[in-house]
Design a protein around this motif. Sequence first.
Motif, PDB file in Angstrom:
ATOM      1  N   MET A   6       4.341   2.194  -0.652  1.00 24.32           N
ATOM      2  CA  MET A   6       5.225   2.963  -1.480  1.00 24.32           C
ATOM      3  C   MET A   6       6.214   2.109  -2.232  1.00 24.32           C
ATOM      4  SD  MET A   6       5.810   6.089  -2.420  1.00 24.32           S
ATOM      5  CE  MET A   6       5.398   7.390  -1.221  1.00 24.32           C
ATOM      6  N   ILE A   7       7.129   1.513  -1.446  1.00 23.72           N
ATOM      7  CA  ILE A   7       8.150   0.412  -1.973  1.00 23.72           C
ATOM      8  C   ILE A   7       7.557  -0.639  -3.144  1.00 23.72           C
ATOM      9  CG2 ILE A   7       9.834  -1.076  -1.548  1.00 23.72           C
ATOM     10  CD1 ILE A   7      10.626   0.323   0.995  1.00 23.72           C
ATOM     11  N   LYS A   8       6.462  -1.086  -2.517  1.00 21.74           N
ATOM     12  CA  LYS A   8       5.784  -2.127  -3.431  1.00 21.74           C
ATOM     13  C   LYS A   8       5.222  -1.632  -4.688  1.00 21.74           C
ATOM     14  CE  LYS A   8       2.608  -5.830  -3.457  1.00 21.74           C
ATOM     15  NZ  LYS A   8       1.298  -6.458  -2.614  1.00 21.74           N
ATOM     16  N   GLY A   9       4.814  -0.428  -4.696  1.00 21.67           N
ATOM     17  CA  GLY A   9       4.269   0.470  -5.907  1.00 21.67           C
ATOM     18  C   GLY A   9       5.485   0.744  -6.783  1.00 21.67           C
ATOM     19  N   ILE A  45      -1.365   1.735  -5.594  1.00 23.94           N
ATOM     20  CA  ILE A  45      -0.634   1.679  -4.210  1.00 23.94           C
ATOM     21  C   ILE A  45       0.357   2.651  -3.986  1.00 23.94           C
ATOM     22  CG2 ILE A  45      -1.591  -0.916  -4.185  1.00 23.94           C
ATOM     23  CD1 ILE A  45       1.294  -1.564  -4.533  1.00 23.94           C
ATOM     24  N   ALA A  46       0.700   3.413  -4.856  1.00 28.08           N
ATOM     25  CA  ALA A  46       1.770   4.316  -4.705  1.00 28.08           C
ATOM     26  C   ALA A  46       1.519   5.670  -5.607  1.00 28.08           C
ATOM     27  CB  ALA A  46       3.099   3.831  -5.143  1.00 28.08           C
ATOM     28  N   ARG A  50       5.721   9.056  -8.099  1.00 27.69           N
ATOM     29  CA  ARG A  50       6.940   8.019  -7.555  1.00 27.69           C
ATOM     30  C   ARG A  50       6.975   6.846  -8.576  1.00 27.69           C
ATOM     31  NH1 ARG A  50       7.399  11.960  -4.976  1.00 27.69           N
ATOM     32  NH2 ARG A  50       7.539  12.179  -2.677  1.00 27.69           N
ATOM     33  N   VAL A  51       5.994   6.556  -9.170  1.00 26.45           N
ATOM     34  CA  VAL A  51       5.923   5.460 -10.056  1.00 26.45           C
ATOM     35  C   VAL A  51       6.588   6.064 -11.575  1.00 26.45           C
ATOM     36  CG1 VAL A  51       4.658   3.678 -11.342  1.00 26.45           C
ATOM     37  CG2 VAL A  51       4.023   4.328  -9.059  1.00 26.45           C
TER      38      VAL A  51
END
Length: 291
Positions: free
Chosen positions: A1-4, A227-228, A232-233
Amino acid sequence: MIKGVLLGFASFAAYAISDAFVKCLHGTIAPYESVFFGAAFGLLALPFIMAKEDRWRDVVTARKPVLWWIRALSGAIGNIASVTAFTLLPMAEVFTLIFLMPIFVTLLSVLFLKEHVGWRRWSAVVVGFLGVLVVLRPGFRALGVGHVAALICGLVAAASVVALRMAGPHEKRISLYGAGVVGPLVAGALMMIPHFAWPNLHQWELLAGYGLLAALAGVLLMYATLIAPANRVAPTQYSQMLWAIGFGYWLFGDKLDWPMLIGIVMILGAGLFTLVREEKVTPWWKRAKMV
């Protein structure tokens, strides 16, 4: 999540820097010529987007051809309008008007997708358009082609998003990206033929920065949404405003007055609320898996 999410921030930072490059071309090269070369550089991203089962013909074909054409036309009009706006207006002002896109999506969804819109989203629409009036102040300041171009860019971007929803989750990413590149490439080529002027070395550097960074941004955004969750993005797009204010102040000498800052807050707030509220009404898993 954070990486995305971080990839999302990186993607929209690249988009903002790309826009700064094209703004530096103001008065030296026609907008449609910038669009053509930017799209040509954008083709370099195709190998990074293609899946193993994809074929090169998928760039110009799709399961739903009408929606591919909508994406292509939206990309052509949007890119030309965007370049025109960025070369004529302060960056922050352009982004403010382009960020009306979520509100335009709401309106187009009512018309074409027959979505139900409650009073909360209608309130956000009203606040967003009031913010536009505060920013533009018609009758109190001169409005020009750049303002119209920025509004058109936001509108056709919304049309492209609606086309993505209608395309569904099974349309190939390479087709969706290809439409967004082929449209501007062809339109820019046709428009620049009558008055084509070969860029000089400095213009090539700016065009390369514009096109390559936009291509990098597209690839980063694709991986971010892999990946997310897209919901969220998507809000990371609003980080472009910080880049725009910074670039505008340090590079181009842009100044923002208090009414414009108030209008920016109104539009950004309405847009972010619309994104959050739409997620509750129309979950992203029902949409295309690409923003």
